[in-house]
Design a protein around this motif. Structure first.
Motif, PDB file in Angstrom:
ATOM      1  N   ARG A   9       0.790  -1.215  -0.085  1.00 47.38           N
ATOM      2  CA  ARG A   9      -0.115   0.169  -0.181  1.00 47.38           C
ATOM      3  C   ARG A   9       0.810   1.340   0.266  1.00 47.38           C
ATOM      4  N   HIS A  10       0.566   2.400  -0.721  1.00 49.10           N
ATOM      5  CA  HIS A  10       1.144   3.466  -0.809  1.00 49.10           C
ATOM      6  C   HIS A  10       0.159   4.625  -0.152  1.00 49.10           C
ATOM      7  N   ASP A  11       0.569   5.036   0.799  1.00 55.73           N
ATOM      8  CA  ASP A  11      -0.420   6.251   1.428  1.00 55.73           C
ATOM      9  C   ASP A  11       0.286   7.620   1.302  1.00 55.73           C
ATOM     10  N   ALA A  12      -0.330   8.690   0.733  1.00 53.09           N
ATOM     11  CA  ALA A  12       0.248  10.047   0.339  1.00 53.09           C
ATOM     12  C   ALA A  12      -0.903  11.106   0.513  1.00 53.09           C
ATOM     13  N   GLU A  74       3.736  10.766   3.506  1.00 45.23           N
ATOM     14  CA  GLU A  74       3.685   9.599   2.688  1.00 45.23           C
ATOM     15  C   GLU A  74       4.495   8.394   3.335  1.00 45.23           C
ATOM     16  N   LYS A  75       3.779   7.303   3.101  1.00 41.49           N
ATOM     17  CA  LYS A  75       4.465   6.192   3.507  1.00 41.49           C
ATOM     18  C   LYS A  75       4.014   4.912   2.696  1.00 41.49           C
ATOM     19  N   TYR A  76       4.977   3.780   2.651  1.00 42.47           N
ATOM     20  CA  TYR A  76       4.742   2.530   1.935  1.00 42.47           C
ATOM     21  C   TYR A  76       4.666   1.582   3.017  1.00 42.47           C
ATOM     22  N   GLN A 113       8.827   1.490  -3.746  1.00 41.33           N
ATOM     23  CA  GLN A 113       8.207   1.910  -4.815  1.00 41.33           C
ATOM     24  C   GLN A 113       8.044   0.933  -6.054  1.00 41.33           C
ATOM     25  N   LYS A 116       5.341  -1.520  -4.884  1.00 42.61           N
ATOM     26  CA  LYS A 116       4.098  -0.999  -5.196  1.00 42.61           C
ATOM     27  C   LYS A 116       3.713  -1.103  -6.559  1.00 42.61           C
TER      28      LYS A 116
END
Length: 263
Positions: A9-12, A74-76, A113, A116
């Protein structure tokens, strides 16, 4: 050891975010923060994560996390399970969360990255690729945990060298240039840089160039050869080889996703 990835998951941005895990949760959670701050409570203990922080939360651990009002981040996040991972990586035998301010931020960010992208785009053998990238990331993390935090002088010298490269990455950057920045010998500069970042000077320069190339391929109207020349690659065929090695795709694949020209 077999890793089984549950999700990547990528949250930004400023979007509100909340997640939690109960005691019954069978998955581990790996987090890398790219910028800003976010907040977790792990077994009732407050855990503030900022840019460059890695956190590994074991399975069957109660936690929840949420955004901090008015602070974007931002986090992965990778959730996964494993079979006897501790036999190869001791940190996978941990019963308490591990937090690490990584010196290999740029390297591990690129790995997250790539994970993802593979997870979202479902390229052939994407699960195998994601497992390999996760294993590499966890291995780097375990090495840093074993080594302990780098001394403040090592970290400061490395940051000075990174800053020089970020300002000159389109030019030829050598260990002699970096040695002059920290006033040490060229060999000392090269060894220190690799020790802290996990990358050679050349690898770090190429990663910055390719990151810029991806942006230009997607958001400009420049030809591939022009981008290669702009980034310091006099040989276009060498640029293609480096680009594919770093991204797994040819530059032309990104041109196909290019934004249309503004009229």
């Amino acid at each position: 050891m077999r890793l089984q990835i549950d999700n990547v998951r990528h949250d930004a941005g400023p979007v509100k975010w909340y997640e939690e895990a109960e005691r019954e949760s069978p998955v581990w959670t790996l987090i890398l923060v790219g910028y800003g701050k976010c907040l977790y409570w792990v077994e009732g203990e407050k855990l503030l994560l900022e840019k460059g922080d890695l956190a590994l939360i074991p399975d069957h651990t109660v936690f929840y996390g949420k955004t901090i009002p008015s602070i974007s981040h931002e986090k992965y996040v990778v959730t996964f399970s494993h079979e006897d991972g501790a036999s190869m990586l001791p940190l996978l035998g941990a019963h308490r969360y591990i937090r690490l301010r990584t010196g290999k931020y740029e390297l591990l960010l690129s790995r997250m990255q790539s994970m993802k992208e593979q997870w979202i785009e479902r390229h052939p053998y994407y699960q195998t690729m994601c497992q390999a990238l996760l294993l590499e990331t966890l291995t780097h993390m375990n090495r840093e945990v074993d080594e302990g935090e780098h001394s403040s002088i090592k970290y400061r010298h490395t940051e000075l060298m990174k800053t020089y490269i970020q300002n000159h990455y389109r030019e030829k950057v050598t260990k002699e240039h970096l040695a002059a920045v920290i006033e040490k010998s060229p060999n000392h500069a090269a060894v220190l840089f690799r020790e802290v970042t996990g990358q050679t000077i050349s690898d770090y320069v190429n990663a910055l160039r390719i990151k810029t190339a991806v942006y230009l391929l997607r958001h400009s109207q420049r030809a591939i050869a022009d981008i290669a020349d702009y980034l310091g690659y006099c040989d276009a065929s060498y640029f293609h080889r480096v680009f594919k090695r770093e991204t797994g795709r040819a530059p032309s694949a990104y041109v196909m996703d290019r934004e249309p020209a503004q009229l």
